[in-house]
Write an enzyme that holds these catalytic residues in place. Structure first.
Site, PDB file in Angstrom:
ATOM      1  N   ARG A  70       0.796  -1.241   0.000  1.00  0.00           N
ATOM      2  CA  ARG A  70       0.000   0.000   0.000  1.00  0.00           C
ATOM      3  C   ARG A  70       0.824   1.285   0.000  1.00  0.00           C
ATOM      4  NH1 ARG A  70       0.935  -2.221   4.507  1.00  0.00           N
ATOM      5  NH2 ARG A  70       1.472  -1.054   6.358  1.00  0.00           N
ATOM      6  N   ASP A 127       1.178   6.926  12.471  1.00  0.00           N
ATOM      7  CA  ASP A 127       0.394   5.747  12.859  1.00  0.00           C
ATOM      8  C   ASP A 127       0.339   5.544  14.367  1.00  0.00           C
ATOM      9  OD1 ASP A 127       2.950   5.030  13.420  1.00  0.00           O
ATOM     10  OD2 ASP A 127       2.923   3.120  12.362  1.00  0.00           O
ATOM     11  N   THR A 131       2.608  10.609  18.630  1.00  0.00           N
ATOM     12  CA  THR A 131       3.037  11.567  17.613  1.00  0.00           C
ATOM     13  C   THR A 131       1.889  12.491  17.224  1.00  0.00           C
ATOM     14  OG1 THR A 131       4.686  10.010  16.789  1.00  0.00           O
ATOM     15  CG2 THR A 131       4.051  11.787  15.306  1.00  0.00           C
ATOM     16  N   CYS A 170      -9.173  21.593  17.984  1.00  0.00           N
ATOM     17  CA  CYS A 170      -7.889  20.955  17.709  1.00  0.00           C
ATOM     18  C   CYS A 170      -8.087  19.440  17.815  1.00  0.00           C
ATOM     19  CB  CYS A 170      -6.797  21.450  18.663  1.00  0.00           C
ATOM     20  SG  CYS A 170      -6.775  20.690  20.308  1.00  0.00           S
ATOM     21  N   CYS A 173      -9.283  18.256  21.187  1.00  0.00           N
ATOM     22  CA  CYS A 173     -10.703  18.492  21.480  1.00  0.00           C
ATOM     23  C   CYS A 173     -11.509  17.252  21.088  1.00  0.00           C
ATOM     24  CB  CYS A 173     -11.249  19.667  20.677  1.00  0.00           C
ATOM     25  SG  CYS A 173     -10.596  21.285  21.088  1.00  0.00           S
ATOM     26  N   CYS A 186      -1.485  -0.768  11.776  1.00  0.00           N
ATOM     27  CA  CYS A 186      -1.459  -1.619  10.583  1.00  0.00           C
ATOM     28  C   CYS A 186      -0.553  -2.829  10.790  1.00  0.00           C
ATOM     29  CB  CYS A 186      -0.946  -0.847   9.387  1.00  0.00           C
ATOM     30  SG  CYS A 186      -1.913   0.588   8.990  1.00  0.00           S
TER      31      CYS A 186
HETATM   32 ZN   LIG Z   1      -8.404  21.540  21.659  1.00  0.00          ZN
END
Ligand SMILES: [Zn+2]
Length: 249
Positions: A70, A127, A131, A170, A173, A186
């Site tokens: 992929r 993923d 991060t 964001c 939120c 994955c």
């Molecule tokens: Zn926020």
């Protein structure tokens, strides 16, 4: 633009919503891509082909045989090489005019902060949640538009958090950090090959629209794709005034 560029990008320039002005903006843009895997592959390829001036590819992984199903930025001869190096070569073949900077690391800390600060648009094609949240925090701090994508099994989602606007939510939120969300990757769960193409290409489309200033972005909306039934759902997102990341904005 020189004659070569006018020809190469003519099908963009013909679109009244983009035109010469929008294409100039694309040529002058700097886009940060976090992740050169399933989502980052189509996103980077469309952005490079479309003429984004500088693409910054950040990924600390090497190409694995299981990626090739992929991750179309990489080919068989790239197995074992850094994804950003393999990716840079593919992008250069697509469009030698696009400048590609590579960061062969999992971007974090000061380096992440500086790269987000220097970018016009940030694409989260990673993923893992750690991060995702770090990228979101940097985008909130620098008020940069974040185009977020995710894909697993047959399910995909994509949204824009346009943090230049005071009333935009964001990522935190929507998915508060520390909530017991199951991290599915994955590596263990499987992913339908074209799903990452659909979501990654949608991320590229949103990034180009933001840069060219055309259309309505996915800011404040989350698109959810059920790839098995091939149905899209759109969910409205509001800003959480008590959000630990953007609440004090
Ligand atoms: Zn926020």
């Amino acid at each position: 633009m020189n004659d070569d560029q006018l020809l190469r990008y003519s099908r963009h320039i013909l679109l009244p919503e983009i035109g010469v002005e929008g294409q100039e903006a694309i040529l002058g843009a700097r886009v940060l891509l976090i992740g050169a895997g399933g989502l980052g592959s189509p996103a980077a390829m469309y952005l490079a082909a479309a003429g984004v001036g500088t693409l910054v590819l950040a990924d600390g992984d090497t190409v694995d045989l299981t990626n090739l199903q992929r991750q179309i930025l990489h080919s068989a001869d790239g197995v074992g090489r850094m994804k950003v190096e393999s990716g840079r070569e593919t992008l250069h073949r697509l469009n030698p005019l696009a400048r590609v900077e590579t960061l062969a690391v999992r971007l974090e800390g000061t380096a992440l902060d500086e790269e987000v600060g220097a970018a016009d648009v940030v694409l989260d094609c990673c993923d893992n949640f750690a991060t995702r949240h770090a990228v979101n925090r940097a985008c909130v701090k620098h008020r940069k538009p974040l185009v977020s994508g995710a894909a697993i099994r047959f399910d995909g989602q994509v949204s824009v958090f346009d943090l230049r606007h005071d009333d935009s939510p964001c990522y935190h939120c929507l998915f508060p950090e520390g909530e017991s969300v199951e991290e599915v990757r994955c590596a263990v769960m499987g992913v339908f090959a074209p799903l990452v193409g659909i979501i990654g290409a949608t991320q590229a489309a949103e990034a180009l629209k933001l840069i060219a200033g055309c259309g309505r972005s996915l800011d404040g909306r989350l698109l959810l794709l059920d790839g098995l039934d091939m149905e899209w759902r759109s969910v409205s997102l509001g800003r959480d005034p008590g959000c630990a990341v953007c609440g004090g904005r």
